[in-house]
Scaffold this active site. Structure first.
Site, mmCIF file in Angstrom:
data_model
loop_
_atom_site.group_PDB
_atom_site.id
_atom_site.type_symbol
_atom_site.label_atom_id
_atom_site.label_comp_id
_atom_site.label_asym_id
_atom_site.label_seq_id
_atom_site.Cartn_x
_atom_site.Cartn_y
_atom_site.Cartn_z
ATOM 1 N N ASP A 79 66.785 42.139 15.154
ATOM 2 C CA ASP A 79 66.292 40.933 15.843
ATOM 3 C C ASP A 79 66.647 39.687 15.029
ATOM 4 O OD1 ASP A 79 64.784 42.075 18.110
ATOM 5 O OD2 ASP A 79 63.487 42.929 16.573
ATOM 6 N N ASP A 129 69.794 43.798 9.755
ATOM 7 C CA ASP A 129 68.568 43.632 10.524
ATOM 8 C C ASP A 129 69.016 43.472 11.985
ATOM 9 O OD1 ASP A 129 65.859 42.883 11.185
ATOM 10 O OD2 ASP A 129 66.593 40.818 11.300
HETATM 11 C C1 BG6 Z 1 61.177 42.868 14.024
HETATM 12 C C2 BG6 Z 1 60.882 41.496 14.605
HETATM 13 O O1 BG6 Z 1 62.541 43.126 14.107
HETATM 14 O O2 BG6 Z 1 60.472 43.876 14.743
HETATM 15 C C3 BG6 Z 1 59.383 41.269 14.643
HETATM 16 O O3 BG6 Z 1 61.498 40.489 13.806
HETATM 17 C C4 BG6 Z 1 58.700 42.397 15.409
HETATM 18 O O4 BG6 Z 1 59.109 40.021 15.238
HETATM 19 C C5 BG6 Z 1 59.059 43.725 14.755
HETATM 20 O O5 BG6 Z 1 57.275 42.212 15.417
HETATM 21 C C6 BG6 Z 1 58.445 44.922 15.481
HETATM 22 O O6 BG6 Z 1 59.024 45.009 16.751
HETATM 23 P P1 BG6 Z 1 58.612 46.052 17.874
HETATM 24 O O7 BG6 Z 1 59.797 45.992 18.826
HETATM 25 O O8 BG6 Z 1 58.449 47.388 17.245
HETATM 26 O O9 BG6 Z 1 57.343 45.561 18.478
HETATM 27 MG MG MG Z 2 65.154 39.589 12.030
#
Ligand code: BG6
Ligand code: MG
Length: 214
Positions: free
Chosen positions: A11, A9
């Site tokens: 984030d 993963d």
């Molecule tokens: C995930 C995060 O990796 O990505 C979430 O943990 C986030 O919090 C999701 O909402 C979508 O992210 P993005 O960058 O497409 O808005």
């Molecule tokens: Mg994560």
């Protein structure tokens, strides 16, 4: 060795964008007069942008919002978020994550990303990892968000490997559920590790070097 690949993963595992997500959602929620705090922000971990918006709007009590307005609000959040991402650089990749990634690669393991984020290519570029991974499966190539296993299954497919020989690394309970639903073993850090969601619950990603030793 049981594993031939590690699917990370992004984030909360490779980089720490939580605070940026929080500040951007907070600014969007404030503009609507909607209450938002870090506890609610925690529920957005691993959840797609539009599904996150619905969670933020649970506290909204004004006139009904059209689908167009919702897209506008999600775009507002994303524009603010990307201003923070634009400040990131390779210095934001911790030594621990860098050393772990290099150590795993030296062992001959394939390394991939499995993230719900549509900003994945941008973030990897900012961190200097734009062409580091053997496969990148992200919010741009999936139709179902975690806890659905789609993003990890696509990563394994890109690697040409079965889930049974890939280890998923996650910080979100929904992400660990996604890994298990796809038939993967899961190693957790952070929130998901504290919840005991993984087959391995780690203090830090460096423990992956022990898990994949021998
Ligand atoms: C995930 C995060 O990796 O990505 C979430 O943990 C986030 O919090 C999701 O909402 C979508 O992210 P993005 O960058 O497409 O808005
Ligand atoms: Mg994560």
């Amino acid at each position: 060795m049981k594993y031939q690949a590690i699917i990370f993963d992004l984030d909360g595992v490779i980089c720490f964008t939580d605070e940026y997500h929080y500040l951007a959602w907070k600014q969007m929620a404030d503009s609507l007069g909607v209450y938002f705090d870090r506890e609610i922000n925690n529920r957005l971990r691993g959840v797609s942008r539009m599904a996150s918006l619905e969670i933020v709007l649970e506290r909204y009590s004004g006139p009904a919002l059209s689908d167009e307005r919702k897209v506008e609000l999600a775009t507002m959040k994303n524009d603010i978020y990307r201003e923070s991402l634009a400040q990131m650089s390779p210095a934001d990749l911790s030594d621990e994550v860098r050393d772990t990634l290099n150590g795993l690669r030296e062992r001959g393991l394939k390394l991939a990303i499995g993230s719900s984020s549509k900003n994945t290519p941008f973030i990897l570029g900012q961190l200097g990892l734009g062409s580091f991974f053997d496969a990148v499966s992200d919010g741009n190539n999936i139709t179902r968000s975690k806890p659905d296993p789609e993003v990890f299954l696509k990563a394994a497919e890109m690697l040409g490997l079965e889930p049974s020989v890939c280890l998923v690394v996650e910080d979100a309970v929904s992400g660990a559920e996604a890994g298990h639903a796809g038939g993967f073993d899961v190693a957790c850090v952070g929130d998901a590790a504290r919840a005991g969601s993984g087959d391995y619950n780690m203090q830090s990603v460096a423990e992956l070097l022990d898990i994949t030793a021998g």
